[in-house]
Motif scaffolding. Structure first.
Motif, PDB file in Angstrom:
ATOM      1  N   SER A 174      40.339  15.778  12.526  1.00 37.24           N
ATOM      2  CA  SER A 174      41.632  15.435  13.128  1.00 37.24           C
ATOM      3  C   SER A 174      41.747  13.929  13.370  1.00 37.24           C
ATOM      4  CB  SER A 174      41.796  16.199  14.444  1.00 37.24           C
ATOM      5  OG  SER A 174      43.020  15.863  15.071  1.00 37.24           O
ATOM      6  N   ILE A 175      40.644  13.320  13.844  1.00 40.30           N
ATOM      7  CA  ILE A 175      40.642  11.863  14.057  1.00 40.30           C
ATOM      8  C   ILE A 175      40.832  11.128  12.741  1.00 40.30           C
ATOM      9  CG2 ILE A 175      39.221   9.911  14.770  1.00 40.30           C
ATOM     10  CD1 ILE A 175      37.959  11.758  16.870  1.00 40.30           C
ATOM     11  N   MET A 176      40.115  11.594  11.699  1.00 42.06           N
ATOM     12  CA  MET A 176      40.261  10.951  10.388  1.00 42.06           C
ATOM     13  C   MET A 176      41.673  11.099   9.878  1.00 42.06           C
ATOM     14  SD  MET A 176      36.698  11.663   8.335  1.00 42.06           S
ATOM     15  CE  MET A 176      36.675  13.427   8.637  1.00 42.06           C
ATOM     16  N   ASP A 177      42.249  12.279  10.089  1.00 40.85           N
ATOM     17  CA  ASP A 177      43.610  12.508   9.627  1.00 40.85           C
ATOM     18  C   ASP A 177      44.583  11.576  10.345  1.00 40.85           C
ATOM     19  OD1 ASP A 177      45.797  13.714   8.384  1.00 40.85           O
ATOM     20  OD2 ASP A 177      46.043  15.125  10.051  1.00 40.85           O
ATOM     21  N   THR A 178      44.421  11.440  11.656  1.00 43.15           N
ATOM     22  CA  THR A 178      45.313  10.578  12.440  1.00 43.15           C
ATOM     23  C   THR A 178      45.124   9.107  12.072  1.00 43.15           C
ATOM     24  OG1 THR A 178      45.211  12.170  14.265  1.00 43.15           O
ATOM     25  CG2 THR A 178      45.983   9.937  14.782  1.00 43.15           C
ATOM     26  N   SER A 179      43.856   8.694  11.984  1.00 44.10           N
ATOM     27  CA  SER A 179      43.559   7.289  11.667  1.00 44.10           C
ATOM     28  C   SER A 179      44.078   6.914  10.292  1.00 44.10           C
ATOM     29  CB  SER A 179      42.056   7.031  11.756  1.00 44.10           C
ATOM     30  OG  SER A 179      41.579   7.299  13.055  1.00 44.10           O
ATOM     31  N   GLU A 180      43.833   7.802   9.315  1.00 41.97           N
ATOM     32  CA  GLU A 180      44.260   7.480   7.951  1.00 41.97           C
ATOM     33  C   GLU A 180      45.773   7.480   7.834  1.00 41.97           C
ATOM     34  OE1 GLU A 180      45.130   7.229   3.955  1.00 41.97           O
ATOM     35  OE2 GLU A 180      45.657   9.027   5.139  1.00 41.97           O
ATOM     36  N   SER A 181      46.437   8.410   8.596  1.00 39.76           N
ATOM     37  CA  SER A 181      47.912   8.433   8.582  1.00 39.76           C
ATOM     38  C   SER A 181      48.470   7.143   9.193  1.00 39.76           C
ATOM     39  CB  SER A 181      48.415   9.656   9.361  1.00 39.76           C
ATOM     40  OG  SER A 181      47.992  10.847   8.739  1.00 39.76           O
ATOM     41  N   ALA A 182      47.838   6.655  10.259  1.00 44.20           N
ATOM     42  CA  ALA A 182      48.285   5.402  10.880  1.00 44.20           C
ATOM     43  C   ALA A 182      48.095   4.226   9.937  1.00 44.20           C
ATOM     44  CB  ALA A 182      47.533   5.166  12.192  1.00 44.20           C
ATOM     45  N   ILE A 183      46.956   4.204   9.264  1.00 48.73           N
ATOM     46  CA  ILE A 183      46.689   3.128   8.295  1.00 48.73           C
ATOM     47  C   ILE A 183      47.694   3.183   7.161  1.00 48.73           C
ATOM     48  CG2 ILE A 183      45.029   2.296   6.593  1.00 48.73           C
ATOM     49  CD1 ILE A 183      42.811   3.161   8.526  1.00 48.73           C
ATOM     50  N   TYR A 184      47.992   4.385   6.711  1.00 50.33           N
ATOM     51  CA  TYR A 184      48.948   4.535   5.603  1.00 50.33           C
ATOM     52  C   TYR A 184      50.321   4.024   6.019  1.00 50.33           C
ATOM     53  CZ  TYR A 184      51.754   6.738   1.972  1.00 50.33           C
ATOM     54  OH  TYR A 184      52.644   6.968   0.939  1.00 50.33           O
ATOM     55  N   SER A 185      50.716   4.292   7.275  1.00 49.34           N
ATOM     56  CA  SER A 185      52.023   3.808   7.754  1.00 49.34           C
ATOM     57  C   SER A 185      52.061   2.284   7.778  1.00 49.34           C
ATOM     58  CB  SER A 185      52.308   4.360   9.148  1.00 49.34           C
ATOM     59  OG  SER A 185      52.369   5.771   9.118  1.00 49.34           O
ATOM     60  N   ARG A 186      51.016   1.661   8.235  1.00 47.72           N
ATOM     61  CA  ARG A 186      50.967   0.198   8.283  1.00 47.72           C
ATOM     62  C   ARG A 186      50.928  -0.386   6.878  1.00 47.72           C
ATOM     63  NH1 ARG A 186      47.203  -2.635  12.468  1.00 47.72           N
ATOM     64  NH2 ARG A 186      48.711  -4.260  11.861  1.00 47.72           N
ATOM     65  N   VAL A 187      50.193   0.275   5.959  1.00 47.08           N
ATOM     66  CA  VAL A 187      50.151  -0.232   4.575  1.00 47.08           C
ATOM     67  C   VAL A 187      51.540  -0.163   3.952  1.00 47.08           C
ATOM     68  CG1 VAL A 187      49.238   0.228   2.270  1.00 47.08           C
ATOM     69  CG2 VAL A 187      47.713   0.265   4.243  1.00 47.08           C
ATOM     70  N   GLN A 188      52.328   0.861   4.297  1.00 38.52           N
ATOM     71  CA  GLN A 188      53.679   0.996   3.763  1.00 38.52           C
ATOM     72  C   GLN A 188      54.569  -0.173   4.214  1.00 38.52           C
ATOM     73  OE1 GLN A 188      53.386   3.225   1.265  1.00 38.52           O
ATOM     74  NE2 GLN A 188      55.217   4.348   1.934  1.00 38.52           N
ATOM     75  N   LYS A 189      54.205  -0.772   5.361  1.00 39.63           N
ATOM     76  CA  LYS A 189      55.029  -1.867   5.902  1.00 39.63           C
ATOM     77  C   LYS A 189      54.579  -3.247   5.455  1.00 39.63           C
ATOM     78  CE  LYS A 189      55.989   0.799  10.084  1.00 39.63           C
ATOM     79  NZ  LYS A 189      55.859   0.854  11.560  1.00 39.63           N
ATOM     80  N   ILE A 190      53.570  -3.268   4.622  1.00 42.18           N
ATOM     81  CA  ILE A 190      53.069  -4.578   4.182  1.00 42.18           C
ATOM     82  C   ILE A 190      54.104  -5.222   3.264  1.00 42.18           C
ATOM     83  CG2 ILE A 190      51.316  -5.743   2.782  1.00 42.18           C
ATOM     84  CD1 ILE A 190      49.280  -3.770   3.816  1.00 42.18           C
ATOM     85  N   HIS A 191      54.484  -6.482   3.578  1.00 45.42           N
ATOM     86  CA  HIS A 191      55.359  -7.298   2.727  1.00 45.42           C
ATOM     87  C   HIS A 191      54.652  -8.620   2.521  1.00 45.42           C
ATOM     88  CE1 HIS A 191      58.675  -4.477   3.148  1.00 45.42           C
ATOM     89  NE2 HIS A 191      58.420  -4.471   4.491  1.00 45.42           N
ATOM     90  N   LEU A 192      54.644  -9.095   1.350  1.00 38.86           N
ATOM     91  CA  LEU A 192      53.932 -10.337   1.041  1.00 38.86           C
ATOM     92  C   LEU A 192      54.920 -11.388   0.505  1.00 38.86           C
ATOM     93  CD1 LEU A 192      50.801  -8.785  -0.687  1.00 38.86           C
ATOM     94  CD2 LEU A 192      50.970  -9.676   1.660  1.00 38.86           C
ATOM     95  N   PRO A 193      55.826 -11.912   1.372  1.00 39.13           N
ATOM     96  CA  PRO A 193      56.726 -13.001   0.927  1.00 39.13           C
ATOM     97  C   PRO A 193      55.938 -14.310   0.790  1.00 39.13           C
ATOM     98  CG  PRO A 193      57.013 -12.583   3.271  1.00 39.13           C
ATOM     99  CD  PRO A 193      56.069 -11.578   2.790  1.00 39.13           C
ATOM    100  N   ARG A 194      56.466 -15.178  -0.038  1.00 36.88           N
ATOM    101  CA  ARG A 194      55.712 -16.373  -0.313  1.00 36.88           C
ATOM    102  C   ARG A 194      55.800 -17.392   0.831  1.00 36.88           C
ATOM    103  NH1 ARG A 194      54.185 -16.985  -5.545  1.00 36.88           N
ATOM    104  NH2 ARG A 194      54.995 -15.461  -7.027  1.00 36.88           N
ATOM    105  N   LYS A 195      56.917 -17.335   1.572  1.00 36.37           N
ATOM    106  CA  LYS A 195      57.069 -18.369   2.585  1.00 36.37           C
ATOM    107  C   LYS A 195      56.983 -17.869   3.997  1.00 36.37           C
ATOM    108  CE  LYS A 195      60.074 -21.217  -0.362  1.00 36.37           C
ATOM    109  NZ  LYS A 195      61.376 -21.887  -0.470  1.00 36.37           N
ATOM    110  N   LYS A 196      56.940 -16.550   4.199  1.00 43.58           N
ATOM    111  CA  LYS A 196      56.913 -15.978   5.540  1.00 43.58           C
ATOM    112  C   LYS A 196      55.663 -15.155   5.705  1.00 43.58           C
ATOM    113  CE  LYS A 196      59.668 -13.289   8.782  1.00 43.58           C
ATOM    114  NZ  LYS A 196      60.930 -12.516   8.964  1.00 43.58           N
ATOM    115  N   ALA A 197      54.995 -15.344   6.773  1.00 43.20           N
ATOM    116  CA  ALA A 197      53.727 -14.616   6.989  1.00 43.20           C
ATOM    117  C   ALA A 197      54.019 -13.165   7.343  1.00 43.20           C
ATOM    118  CB  ALA A 197      52.939 -15.298   8.108  1.00 43.20           C
ATOM    119  N   GLY A 198      53.229 -12.231   6.789  1.00 43.91           N
ATOM    120  CA  GLY A 198      53.361 -10.787   7.091  1.00 43.91           C
ATOM    121  C   GLY A 198      52.104 -10.317   7.803  1.00 43.91           C
TER     122      GLY A 198
END
Length: 541
Positions: A174-198
């Protein structure tokens, strides 16, 4: 994405002991019924044995399906005796097979859990590297490795949900499921603009720690499986033990019952053959048992009837021939007596000797015929006793007077010792007994020998002994001397062989009086001892 296993798998996985209990209950579900059946059999068998009706009950139960042969009866007995011993063996084999299957399944599941644990650790590390590289190099295309690892990670978590895990392992999943789901949500929000820090960093520590801890606890299901199998083996051993305690006595009782059923017809056949050998032909022969032994009993009964018919024919022949000989013999004896008395005219000395020889031999021949008549009457059961009080000494003296001529011819000495006593008996039959014994003593005694006749009272019986000084009886003849028509190996000198009925008739008359007759072992000669009751009240008929 959340992990939601099906309710049955989840309920079983939530508690390994429930899973093992479910498996054991499936395996042992019929044992209580089986045990109740065998308990009832054992109790019924015990009740039958305690009431001495075990064999009768067993015979009644088997009477509907009687074996057609003796071999079939033995085969059925062996099968029924072996069956209670085979059942524990079958149960033990099934238990071992189930334990073996359970152990293989436990090893397979433990290997799967360990394999999935290692994959989770590797996938978590691979996903962390992909995310870090993507963040450091600001290249979102490097997240492709993370997404591949994410798919495998979720698939492994799904597979783990189908396996029997401990509570701690379910918590870690259950902990692994929760942790991995949280990581997946944050990875989905990753944006790598060239001039703005993400997002510059994603924490994989909770996920890495939970996968490592899950890998450490990977052996826990194996330990639970081992404990469950040990409990299962103990229960199987206990049930096998109680089965043996209950079924071994049952097998022994069945063996005892079938041994009686098997030996009973053999004993009946043996008794029937012995009875026919002893001349007891009045009882019908019936053999209980298989059909082939029953048919053998019918053949023996047919033989008994045939022997009885032949015996009746023999008795009838003896009666007829005896009566046919008695009439002309009486005429010969009377004619010889008249000649010796000089009624037809005075005879010379030589003629008188011839007439005396004719008369003496006619007396001997008459005695032989009377023996045949007496024996025929005994066989026909017509030898009734006419009891009266008789002076034994007078009977002995009368018999000695009748044998005076034979005693004189051999110059024998007679030693008679008999007190004055009264005996309740059939006088004629007692005379016949003494006459037969005295005739044998005279016949086998040497010239000038000694014949002893001693009588006395012992307790409430009269003991009479007749002893001669002859060669004695051959040891091979001792068991047969009272048989009808049997004549010993040692023939008397100067005498014509008799009919072999004297001792047989004497024994029958003694037994009819409730007494006994026996041959005594002495150093020289032959001695017969007769024991007769003084009165009818002490007779053992």
């Amino acid at each position: 994405m959340s992990l939601k296993p099906d309710s049955d798998a989840n309920s079983l996985a939530a508690s390994p002991s429930r899973l093992y209990s479910h498996q054991q209950s499936c395996f042992y579900i019929s044992l209580p019924k089986i045990w109740r059946v065998f308990s009832a059999v054992i109790q019924a068998t015990t009740r039958c044995t305690m009431s001495n009706n075990f064999v009768a009950t067993l015979k009644k139960k088997l009477s509907g399906l009687p074996p057609k042969s003796f071999a079939g009866l033995i085969l059925v007995g062996l099968l029924l005796v072996a069956l209670p011993l085979i059942l524990p063996l079958i149960y033990s084999t099934a238990s071992i097979s189930q334990l073996s299957k359970q152990s293989r399944q436990a090893v397979y599941q433990a290997e799967q859990i360990a394999h999935f644990s290692r994959i989770l650790v590797d996938q978590a590390a691979a996903m962390e590297r992909s995310v870090r590289l993507s963040l450091i190099l600001a290249d979102k295309s490097l997240l492709k490795g993370y997404y591949q690892g994410h798919g495998k990670f979720r698939e492994i978590l799904q597979n783990l949900s189908t396996l029997p895990l401990t509570d701690k392992q379910h918590q870690l999943v259950s902990i692994m499921d929760t942790s991995e789901s949280a990581i997946y949500s944050r990875v989905q929000k990753i944006h790598l603009p060239r001039k703005k820090a993400g997002i510059r960093n994603i924490d994989f520590t909770p996920l890495m720690d939970s996968t490592q801890e899950f890998l450490i606890h990977g052996d826990a299901p194996v330990e639970h499986e081992v404990e469950a199998m040990q409990e299962m083996a103990g229960q199987a051993n206990k049930i096998t033990y109680w089965l043996l305690i209950g079924l071994v006595p049952l097998a022994l009782l069945l063996a005892f019952g079938f041994s009686i059923l098997i030996t009973r017809p053999i004993r009946q056949i043996d008794d029937a053959i012995r009875a026919m050998g002893n001349g007891e032909l009045s009882n019908t022969i019936k053999i209980d048992g298989p059909q082939d032994l029953q048919q053998l009993g019918d053949r023996l009964n047919w033989m008994r009837l045939r022997l009885l018919e032949i015996e009746e024919q023999k008795s009838t022949f003896l009666q007829h021939i005896s009566h046919e000989l008695k009439t002309p013999l009486t005429s010969i004896r009377e004619g010889a007596n008249l000649l010796s008395e000089g009624i037809a005219g005075k005879l010379t000395a030589k003629q008188n000797e011839i007439a005396r020889i004719l008369f003496a031999n006619s007396i001997q021949l008459q005695k032989r015929i009377e023996d045949l008549l007496n024996y025929s009457a005994l066989q026909a059961g017509k030898a009734a006793l006419h009891i009266q009080r008789v002076a034994l000494r007078m009977v002995l003296e009368s018999v000695l007077h009748d044998q005076y001529l034979a005693i004189t011819n051999k110059s024998l000495q007679i030693e008679l010792l008999c007190p004055d006593l009264m005996l309740e008996c059939d006088e004629q039959k007692v005379r016949t007994i003494v006459d037969n014994l005295l005739s044998n003593a005279i016949k086998y005694s040497p010239q000038g020998g000694l014949v002893k006749i001693h009588a006395g009272v012992i307790d409430s019986s009269v003991r009479l002994e007749v002893q001669d000084s002859g060669p004695g009886i051959d040891p091979m003849d001792r068991e047969k001397i009272f048989d009808a028509f049997y004549q010993g190996r040692k023939a008397p000198q100067g005498h014509i062989r008799g009919t072999g009925l004297g001792l047989s008739i004497a024994r029958e008359y003694v037994l009819a009086h409730g007494g006994s007759i026996e041959l005594l072992e002495i150093h020289q000669g032959t001695c017969f001892r007769i024991t007769l009751p003084l009165n009818r009240a002490t007779a053992t008929l």
